[in-house]
Design a protein around this motif. Structure first.
Motif, PDB file in Angstrom:
ATOM      1  N   ILE A  96       6.178  10.228  11.376  1.00 15.50           N
ATOM      2  CA  ILE A  96       6.243   8.897  10.752  1.00 15.50           C
ATOM      3  C   ILE A  96       7.269   8.038  11.487  1.00 15.50           C
ATOM      4  CG2 ILE A  96       6.814   7.623   8.639  1.00 15.50           C
ATOM      5  CD1 ILE A  96       5.859  10.192   7.089  1.00 15.50           C
ATOM      6  N   ASP A  97       8.400   8.626  11.822  1.00 16.98           N
ATOM      7  CA  ASP A  97       9.447   7.911  12.557  1.00 16.98           C
ATOM      8  C   ASP A  97       8.935   7.438  13.922  1.00 16.98           C
ATOM      9  OD1 ASP A  97      12.516   7.354  12.822  1.00 16.98           O
ATOM     10  OD2 ASP A  97      12.004   8.448  14.654  1.00 16.98           O
ATOM     11  N   LYS A  98       8.242   8.333  14.607  1.00 16.35           N
ATOM     12  CA  LYS A  98       7.695   8.025  15.943  1.00 16.35           C
ATOM     13  C   LYS A  98       6.692   6.870  15.875  1.00 16.35           C
ATOM     14  CE  LYS A  98       4.476  10.186  19.186  1.00 16.35           C
ATOM     15  NZ  LYS A  98       3.683  11.436  19.414  1.00 16.35           N
ATOM     16  N   GLN A  99       5.793   6.904  14.888  1.00 14.58           N
ATOM     17  CA  GLN A  99       4.772   5.858  14.770  1.00 14.58           C
ATOM     18  C   GLN A  99       5.373   4.538  14.281  1.00 14.58           C
ATOM     19  OE1 GLN A  99       1.837   6.210  16.028  1.00 14.58           O
ATOM     20  NE2 GLN A  99       2.009   8.409  16.423  1.00 14.58           N
ATOM     21  N   ALA A 100       6.356   4.605  13.391  1.00 21.23           N
ATOM     22  CA  ALA A 100       7.016   3.390  12.888  1.00 21.23           C
ATOM     23  C   ALA A 100       7.743   2.663  14.014  1.00 21.23           C
ATOM     24  CB  ALA A 100       7.994   3.750  11.779  1.00 21.23           C
ATOM     25  N   LYS A 101       8.307   3.438  14.935  1.00 18.06           N
ATOM     26  CA  LYS A 101       9.056   2.864  16.063  1.00 18.06           C
ATOM     27  C   LYS A 101       8.152   1.978  16.916  1.00 18.06           C
ATOM     28  CE  LYS A 101      12.400   4.250  19.572  1.00 18.06           C
ATOM     29  NZ  LYS A 101      13.070   5.412  20.237  1.00 18.06           N
ATOM     30  N   LYS A 102       6.887   2.344  17.039  1.00 20.56           N
ATOM     31  CA  LYS A 102       5.930   1.565  17.842  1.00 20.56           C
ATOM     32  C   LYS A 102       5.745   0.156  17.283  1.00 20.56           C
ATOM     33  CE  LYS A 102       3.247   5.621  19.320  1.00 20.56           C
ATOM     34  NZ  LYS A 102       1.937   6.301  19.225  1.00 20.56           N
ATOM     35  N   TYR A 103       5.962   0.015  15.989  1.00 21.38           N
ATOM     36  CA  TYR A 103       5.790  -1.293  15.332  1.00 21.38           C
ATOM     37  C   TYR A 103       7.136  -1.921  14.951  1.00 21.38           C
ATOM     38  CZ  TYR A 103       0.915   0.127  15.055  1.00 21.38           C
ATOM     39  OH  TYR A 103      -0.363   0.536  15.376  1.00 21.38           O
ATOM     40  N   ASN A 104       8.223  -1.296  15.448  1.00 24.99           N
ATOM     41  CA  ASN A 104       9.564  -1.804  15.163  1.00 24.99           C
ATOM     42  C   ASN A 104       9.789  -1.958  13.655  1.00 24.99           C
ATOM     43  OD1 ASN A 104      12.134  -2.626  15.948  1.00 24.99           O
ATOM     44  ND2 ASN A 104      11.568  -4.793  15.960  1.00 24.99           N
ATOM     45  N   ARG A 105       9.347  -0.941  12.909  1.00 23.19           N
ATOM     46  CA  ARG A 105       9.480  -0.956  11.456  1.00 23.19           C
ATOM     47  C   ARG A 105      10.283   0.246  10.978  1.00 23.19           C
ATOM     48  NH1 ARG A 105       4.639  -0.017   8.036  1.00 23.19           N
ATOM     49  NH2 ARG A 105       5.762  -1.308   6.560  1.00 23.19           N
ATOM     50  N   ILE A 106      10.773   0.133   9.767  1.00 23.21           N
ATOM     51  CA  ILE A 106      11.311   1.291   9.055  1.00 23.21           C
ATOM     52  C   ILE A 106      10.356   1.572   7.901  1.00 23.21           C
ATOM     53  CG2 ILE A 106      13.186   2.158   7.593  1.00 23.21           C
ATOM     54  CD1 ILE A 106      15.093   0.441   9.315  1.00 23.21           C
TER      55      ILE A 106
ATOM     56  N   TRP B 184       0.835  -1.205   0.000  1.00 21.77           N
ATOM     57  CA  TRP B 184       0.000   0.000   0.000  1.00 21.77           C
ATOM     58  C   TRP B 184       0.870   1.254   0.000  1.00 21.77           C
ATOM     59  CZ3 TRP B 184      -4.936  -0.407  -1.165  1.00 21.77           C
ATOM     60  CH2 TRP B 184      -5.577  -1.622  -0.929  1.00 21.77           C
ATOM     61  N   HIS B 185       0.621   2.125  -0.955  1.00 23.68           N
ATOM     62  CA  HIS B 185       1.327   3.403  -1.038  1.00 23.68           C
ATOM     63  C   HIS B 185       0.361   4.529  -0.695  1.00 23.68           C
ATOM     64  CE1 HIS B 185       4.840   2.156  -3.915  1.00 23.68           C
ATOM     65  NE2 HIS B 185       4.550   1.205  -3.039  1.00 23.68           N
ATOM     66  N   MET B 186       0.779   5.394   0.204  1.00 18.24           N
ATOM     67  CA  MET B 186      -0.016   6.582   0.523  1.00 18.24           C
ATOM     68  C   MET B 186       0.447   7.700  -0.402  1.00 18.24           C
ATOM     69  SD  MET B 186      -2.356   8.075   2.153  1.00 18.24           S
ATOM     70  CE  MET B 186      -2.837   9.794   2.283  1.00 18.24           C
ATOM     71  N   ILE B 187      -0.419   8.099  -1.333  1.00 15.14           N
ATOM     72  CA  ILE B 187      -0.001   9.057  -2.355  1.00 15.14           C
ATOM     73  C   ILE B 187      -0.604  10.448  -2.156  1.00 15.14           C
ATOM     74  CG2 ILE B 187       0.387   7.241  -4.077  1.00 15.14           C
ATOM     75  CD1 ILE B 187      -2.308   8.076  -5.351  1.00 15.14           C
ATOM     76  N   GLY B 188      -1.496  10.588  -1.202  1.00 14.35           N
ATOM     77  CA  GLY B 188      -2.140  11.884  -0.975  1.00 14.35           C
ATOM     78  C   GLY B 188      -1.414  12.717   0.065  1.00 14.35           C
ATOM     79  N   HIS B 189      -1.977  13.894   0.319  1.00 16.39           N
ATOM     80  CA  HIS B 189      -1.430  14.765   1.369  1.00 16.39           C
ATOM     81  C   HIS B 189      -1.661  14.109   2.730  1.00 16.39           C
ATOM     82  CE1 HIS B 189      -0.098  18.355   3.345  1.00 16.39           C
ATOM     83  NE2 HIS B 189      -1.241  18.476   3.997  1.00 16.39           N
TER      84      HIS B 189
ATOM     85  N   VAL C   4      -1.173   9.563  10.801  1.00 15.05           N
ATOM     86  CA  VAL C   4      -0.085   8.635  10.457  1.00 15.05           C
ATOM     87  C   VAL C   4      -0.233   7.322  11.224  1.00 15.05           C
ATOM     88  CG1 VAL C   4       2.419   8.254  10.596  1.00 15.05           C
ATOM     89  CG2 VAL C   4       1.532  10.455   9.808  1.00 15.05           C
ATOM     90  N   LYS C   5      -0.698   7.416  12.470  1.00 13.51           N
ATOM     91  CA  LYS C   5      -0.801   6.222  13.329  1.00 13.51           C
ATOM     92  C   LYS C   5      -1.703   5.141  12.733  1.00 13.51           C
ATOM     93  CE  LYS C   5      -4.300   8.693  16.017  1.00 13.51           C
ATOM     94  NZ  LYS C   5      -4.523   9.450  17.264  1.00 13.51           N
ATOM     95  N   TYR C   6      -2.666   5.541  11.890  1.00 14.64           N
ATOM     96  CA  TYR C   6      -3.607   4.560  11.337  1.00 14.64           C
ATOM     97  C   TYR C   6      -2.996   3.698  10.235  1.00 14.64           C
ATOM     98  CZ  TYR C   6      -7.022   7.412  13.842  1.00 14.64           C
ATOM     99  OH  TYR C   6      -7.703   8.102  14.816  1.00 14.64           O
ATOM    100  N   MET C   7      -1.851   4.119   9.688  1.00 16.38           N
ATOM    101  CA  MET C   7      -1.237   3.335   8.607  1.00 16.38           C
ATOM    102  C   MET C   7       0.164   2.837   8.958  1.00 16.38           C
ATOM    103  SD  MET C   7      -0.140   6.213   5.774  1.00 16.38           S
ATOM    104  CE  MET C   7       0.738   7.716   6.266  1.00 16.38           C
TER     105      MET C   7
END
Length: 223
Positions: free
Chosen positions: A97-107, A64-69, A75-78
């Motif tokens: 985005i960095d903060k929310q990604a960290k919660k899921y241990n993702r980059i 899934w690519h987020m292409i909109g504004h 951000v937390k929802y995706m």
């Protein structure tokens, strides 16, 4: 013409190095499944909550690519599933985005959106702003994002020379910023070109195109 046929026709015109993002915004699950069953795996949405609902309902090997504004508070929802965020137009959004990604241990991979259009309605940062961000210490502290390229949207006009000039600006910006390789920035993707201008965009250096209406038909504005 069927979605499958549309997809095959478009893919037959794309060079091998160009990635096709099928823009499925406002389209029903059935249409996306038809494209999926025809072999398409990368889909683009412009509303985070709609994308999250579709992610829950559809096969999990879809990218899934987020292409909109992007609004920071959504951000937390995706963050748990998004593959690439195209429209990163400021540093505060990158940090969220960095903060929310960290919660899921993702980059989470991101594209910086550069303003190339003359229209005020188009979002994006100036090339010098993108350069300053990439070279800043605060950017190097972000461990859960990676900037993998640039995105731009040309002016909505029939003047091909103007669109070509704007696409060339993004390509020139890409070549300049590509030299600024860091741990969390390695530019490989130039996302530019949509249904009406993707062939011109590819000629100007795009290696990722976002195509919706030529695959799925006219957009459903009422949805």
């Amino acid at each position: 013409m069927q979605i499958k046929d549309n997809l095959q026709n478009i893919k037959s015109t794309l060079p091998k190095h160009v990635t096709l993002v099928a823009v499925s915004k406002t389209k029903p699950i059935s249409d996306i499944l038809e494209a999926y069953n025809a072999g398409q795996r990368i889909f683009g949405e412009n509303k985070i909550q709609e994308m999250a609902e579709k992610h829950n309902a559809l096969p999990k090997d879809i990218e899934w690519h987020m292409i909109g504004h992007v609004q920071r508070n959504k951000v937390k929802y995706m963050a748990s599933f998004v593959s690439l965020i195209h429209g990163v137009d400021n540093f505060k959004l990158l940090t969220e985005i960095d903060k929310q990604a960290k919660k899921y241990n993702r980059i989470i991979n991101c594209l910086l959106q550069i303003k190339i259009a003359s229209e005020d309605s188009k979002f994006g940062m100036h090339p010098s702003e993108a350069s300053d961000i990439i070279q800043s210490e605060t950017f190097s502290d972000l461990k859960n994002i990676k900037v993998t390229g640039l995105m731009g949207m040309a002016t909505f006009t029939d003047k091909e020379e103007q669109v070509k000039k704007e696409f060339n600006l993004l390509k020139t910006t890409f070549e300049s910023l590509k030299k600024l390789k860091t741990k969390n920035c390695e530019l490989k993707t130039i996302s530019m070109g949509m249904s009406g201008d993707y062939k011109l965009a590819i000629a100007c250096g795009s290696n990722m195109v976002r195509i919706g209406s030529s695959i799925f038909g006219a957009r459903n504005y009422g949805v």
